[in-house]
Design an enzyme around this catalytic site. Structure first.
Site, PDB file in Angstrom:
ATOM      1  N   GLY A  10       0.837  -1.207   0.000  1.00  0.00           N
ATOM      2  CA  GLY A  10       0.000   0.000   0.000  1.00  0.00           C
ATOM      3  C   GLY A  10       0.866   1.249   0.000  1.00  0.00           C
ATOM      4  O   GLY A  10       2.097   1.177  -0.138  1.00  0.00           O
ATOM      5  N   THR A  35      -6.418  -2.764  -1.894  1.00  0.00           N
ATOM      6  CA  THR A  35      -6.304  -1.330  -2.212  1.00  0.00           C
ATOM      7  C   THR A  35      -4.868  -0.949  -2.568  1.00  0.00           C
ATOM      8  O   THR A  35      -4.601   0.196  -2.925  1.00  0.00           O
ATOM      9  CB  THR A  35      -6.769  -0.446  -1.025  1.00  0.00           C
ATOM     10  OG1 THR A  35      -5.988  -0.794   0.136  1.00  0.00           O
ATOM     11  CG2 THR A  35      -8.233  -0.654  -0.726  1.00  0.00           C
ATOM     12  N   TYR A 145     -14.547   1.355   9.749  1.00  0.00           N
ATOM     13  CA  TYR A 145     -13.112   1.689   9.873  1.00  0.00           C
ATOM     14  C   TYR A 145     -12.782   2.100  11.315  1.00  0.00           C
ATOM     15  O   TYR A 145     -11.903   1.533  11.952  1.00  0.00           O
ATOM     16  CB  TYR A 145     -12.782   2.802   8.902  1.00  0.00           C
ATOM     17  CG  TYR A 145     -11.314   3.197   8.863  1.00  0.00           C
ATOM     18  CD1 TYR A 145     -10.342   2.299   8.438  1.00  0.00           C
ATOM     19  CD2 TYR A 145     -10.901   4.480   9.226  1.00  0.00           C
ATOM     20  CE1 TYR A 145      -8.997   2.664   8.373  1.00  0.00           C
ATOM     21  CE2 TYR A 145      -9.562   4.858   9.156  1.00  0.00           C
ATOM     22  CZ  TYR A 145      -8.616   3.947   8.730  1.00  0.00           C
ATOM     23  OH  TYR A 145      -7.289   4.325   8.670  1.00  0.00           O
ATOM     24  N   LYS A 149     -10.551  -0.162  14.011  1.00  0.00           N
ATOM     25  CA  LYS A 149      -9.265   0.300  14.546  1.00  0.00           C
ATOM     26  C   LYS A 149      -9.316   0.400  16.071  1.00  0.00           C
ATOM     27  O   LYS A 149      -8.329   0.132  16.758  1.00  0.00           O
ATOM     28  CB  LYS A 149      -8.890   1.656  13.945  1.00  0.00           C
ATOM     29  CG  LYS A 149      -8.505   1.582  12.481  1.00  0.00           C
ATOM     30  CD  LYS A 149      -7.169   0.861  12.258  1.00  0.00           C
ATOM     31  CE  LYS A 149      -6.731   0.927  10.812  1.00  0.00           C
ATOM     32  NZ  LYS A 149      -5.453   0.269  10.544  1.00  0.00           N
ATOM     33  N   GLN A 162      -2.270  -9.525  28.824  1.00  0.00           N
ATOM     34  CA  GLN A 162      -2.411 -10.954  29.154  1.00  0.00           C
ATOM     35  C   GLN A 162      -1.194 -11.778  28.754  1.00  0.00           C
ATOM     36  O   GLN A 162      -0.771 -12.649  29.490  1.00  0.00           O
ATOM     37  CB  GLN A 162      -3.675 -11.517  28.477  1.00  0.00           C
ATOM     38  CG  GLN A 162      -4.021 -12.914  28.985  1.00  0.00           C
ATOM     39  CD  GLN A 162      -5.352 -13.411  28.433  1.00  0.00           C
ATOM     40  OE1 GLN A 162      -6.228 -12.623  28.079  1.00  0.00           O
ATOM     41  NE2 GLN A 162      -5.491 -14.722  28.356  1.00  0.00           N
TER      42      GLN A 162
HETATM   43  P1  NAD Z   1      -3.483   1.739   1.494  1.00  0.00           P
HETATM   44  O1  NAD Z   1      -4.863   1.380   1.132  1.00  0.00           O
HETATM   45  O2  NAD Z   1      -2.628   2.382   0.449  1.00  0.00           O
HETATM   46  O3  NAD Z   1      -2.680   0.493   2.049  1.00  0.00           O
HETATM   47  C1  NAD Z   1      -3.278  -0.564   2.747  1.00  0.00           C
HETATM   48  C2  NAD Z   1      -2.701  -1.874   2.235  1.00  0.00           C
HETATM   49  O4  NAD Z   1      -3.267  -2.944   2.982  1.00  0.00           O
HETATM   50  C3  NAD Z   1      -3.024  -2.134   0.757  1.00  0.00           C
HETATM   51  O5  NAD Z   1      -1.867  -2.530   0.060  1.00  0.00           O
HETATM   52  C4  NAD Z   1      -4.049  -3.257   0.809  1.00  0.00           C
HETATM   53  O6  NAD Z   1      -4.041  -4.048  -0.352  1.00  0.00           O
HETATM   54  C5  NAD Z   1      -3.615  -3.992   2.074  1.00  0.00           C
HETATM   55  N1  NAD Z   1      -4.674  -4.810   2.688  1.00  0.00           N
HETATM   56  C6  NAD Z   1      -5.910  -4.400   3.069  1.00  0.00           C
HETATM   57  N2  NAD Z   1      -6.612  -5.437   3.593  1.00  0.00           N
HETATM   58  C7  NAD Z   1      -5.772  -6.502   3.564  1.00  0.00           C
HETATM   59  C8  NAD Z   1      -5.892  -7.858   3.982  1.00  0.00           C
HETATM   60  N3  NAD Z   1      -7.035  -8.323   4.528  1.00  0.00           N
HETATM   61  N4  NAD Z   1      -4.845  -8.689   3.825  1.00  0.00           N
HETATM   62  C9  NAD Z   1      -3.679  -8.223   3.290  1.00  0.00           C
HETATM   63  N5  NAD Z   1      -3.504  -6.958   2.855  1.00  0.00           N
HETATM   64  C10 NAD Z   1      -4.543  -6.103   3.000  1.00  0.00           C
HETATM   65  O7  NAD Z   1      -3.577   2.694   2.773  1.00  0.00           O
HETATM   66  P2  NAD Z   1      -2.439   3.491   3.569  1.00  0.00           P
HETATM   67  O8  NAD Z   1      -2.805   4.914   3.540  1.00  0.00           O
HETATM   68  O9  NAD Z   1      -1.102   3.058   3.110  1.00  0.00           O
HETATM   69  O10 NAD Z   1      -2.703   2.962   5.042  1.00  0.00           O
HETATM   70  C11 NAD Z   1      -1.853   2.010   5.660  1.00  0.00           C
HETATM   71  C12 NAD Z   1      -2.250   1.850   7.123  1.00  0.00           C
HETATM   72  O11 NAD Z   1      -2.112   3.100   7.804  1.00  0.00           O
HETATM   73  C13 NAD Z   1      -3.708   1.406   7.307  1.00  0.00           C
HETATM   74  O12 NAD Z   1      -3.779   0.485   8.366  1.00  0.00           O
HETATM   75  C14 NAD Z   1      -4.416   2.681   7.671  1.00  0.00           C
HETATM   76  O13 NAD Z   1      -5.549   2.452   8.455  1.00  0.00           O
HETATM   77  C15 NAD Z   1      -3.341   3.448   8.418  1.00  0.00           C
HETATM   78  N6  NAD Z   1      -3.575   4.898   8.364  1.00  0.00           N
HETATM   79  C16 NAD Z   1      -3.293   5.608   7.233  1.00  0.00           C
HETATM   80  C17 NAD Z   1      -3.556   6.972   7.205  1.00  0.00           C
HETATM   81  C18 NAD Z   1      -3.224   7.841   6.010  1.00  0.00           C
HETATM   82  O14 NAD Z   1      -3.452   9.044   6.060  1.00  0.00           O
HETATM   83  N7  NAD Z   1      -2.672   7.334   4.939  1.00  0.00           N
HETATM   84  C19 NAD Z   1      -4.128   7.599   8.319  1.00  0.00           C
HETATM   85  C20 NAD Z   1      -4.434   6.824   9.424  1.00  0.00           C
HETATM   86  C21 NAD Z   1      -4.137   5.469   9.451  1.00  0.00           C
END
Ligand code: NAD
Ligand code: UDP
Length: 312
Positions: A10, A35, A145, A149, A162
């Site tokens: 991602g 994604t 979401y 989280k 635990q």
């Molecule tokens: P993104 O969508 O680009 O990346 C998420 C990745 O997780 C993707 O490559 C997707 O294919 C993979 N994924 C999703 N479900 C999956 C599953 N069940 N098994 C395996 N892979 C799976 O999003 P991002 O912006 O890179 O976010 C990454 C993390 O950071 C996430 O957990 C998100 O909640 C957290 N986050 C991001 C932001 C931001 O502003 N970008 C803000 C808060 C939290």
């Protein structure tokens, strides 16, 4: 160290893979591309310290290497994405986090959770410190979401209490930069894409809602610093520089020299009105402070989007 990164294909995950490989670590990147994209990691596939596993982390998996870290970044993160996949989002935050914690426990590895400022919901106080419990609608469209989280954080702390798993929890505020999916629907990618292609800039509501934006290199610096500190968290990683979406739209127009018009569209349900990180704990615990201002970060992102659009 040998590090498992879920969601490694991602936006943020691929930056983390590259940074940890540069630091001399072995990285196992696990992703199901829901994604993310293979494009984000294509230059890493030939690196002997990099291994890719295509897998849905909501289903259990055994990892043969002896891991030092399990870093759980897998989850749809853009509202457009999690509204399209609400059940998969809930599963990866709950079952996926449970699976990752199980792996960390079995390997006696440290666990790192990418949580979010969304745990604060539509906050009633600003800026948001880690001590704030939040204001989340548990059945609204964003709940898949936000609540997944919050459950991920609760599971992580249950394993800490635990099973004495060593945990690190960050709450990420709106992060942007190269390797964002051009059409992921988030505000920075939408505005830049629309401005560069001469389309109307879609501003939701009156554009008075605020966010504080963090350039991805700053976020990754914070993550690396935190890996060296033993503290369960949670720690906010975000900037205190708060902007309205109208100001952001005008800024993107100015920085791209775009003639796009601003088009006002309805505000999505439960869209938080105000969000601003209180990063004082990150400064105190990690010595972390953001280095990039919004203009500098946006200029780097715009340059990357221009190259991507040329390649399309
Ligand atoms: P993104 O969508 O680009 O990346 C998420 C990745 O997780 C993707 O490559 C997707 O294919 C993979 N994924 C999703 N479900 C999956 C599953 N069940 N098994 C395996 N892979 C799976 O999003 P991002 O912006 O890179 O976010 C990454 C993390 O950071 C996430 O957990 C998100 O909640 C957290 N986050 C991001 C932001 C931001 O502003 N970008 C803000 C808060 C939290
Ligand atoms: N937004 C907007 N136009 C867009 C996309 C988003 O005005 O094309 C607004 C959205 O309503 C929200 C803010 O920008 O108030 C940030 O949205 P994003 O989806 O990037 O992330 P969020 O912080 O809401 O998770």
């Amino acid at each position: 160290m040998i590090i498992l990164i879920t969601g490694g294909a991602g936006f943020i995950g691929s930056h983390l893979c590259r940074r940890l490989l540069k630091g001399g670590n072995k990285v196992i990147c696990l992703d199901n591309f829901i994604t993310g994209s293979k494009e984000n990691i294509k230059e890493l596939l030939s690196n002997k310290n990099f291994r890719f596993i295509k897998h849905d982390i909501s289903k259990s998996i055994k990892i043969k290497e002896k891991l030092n870290w399990v870093m759980h970044f897998a989850s749809p993160a853009s509202p457009k994405d999690y509204l399209q996949y609400p059940i998969k989002t809930l599963k990866v935050g709950t079952l996926g986090t449970h699976n990752c914690l199980g792996i960390a426990k079995a390997h006696k590895a440290r666990f790192f959770l990418a949580s979010t400022s969304e745990v604060y919901g539509d906050p009633k106080i600003s800026p948001q410190p880690e001590s704030y419990w939040g204001n989340v609608n548990p059945i609204g469209p964003r709940s898949c979401y936000d609540e997944s989280k919050r459950a991920a954080e609760a599971l992580t702390f249950a394993y800490y209490r635990q099973h004495k798993v060593n945990i690190h929890v960050i709450r990420i505020f709106n992060t942007y930069g190269p390797y964002m999916r051009i059409e992921d629907g988030r505000v920075v990618s939408n505005f830049i894409y629309q401005a560069l292609t001469g389309q109307d800039i879609t501003l939701y509501g009156k554009g008075v809602q605020t966010r504080s934006f963090c350039y991805v290199d700053d976020l990754i610096d914070g993550i690396i610093k935190y890996m060296k500190v033993d503290y369960p968290g949670p720690i906010n990683l975000g900037t205190p520089f708060e902007f309205s979406m109208l100001k952001l739209a005008k800024k993107v127009k100015a920085l791209t020299g775009s003639k796009s018009r601003i088009k006002y569209l309805p505000l999505p349900e439960d869209d938080p009105k105000q969000r601003r990180a209180d990063p004082s704990l990150a400064k105190k615990m990690l010595g972390w402070q953001p280095r990039y201002g919004l203009d500098e970060g946006l200029n780097k992102t715009i340059k990357w989007f221009k190259e991507e659009l040329k390649a399309c």
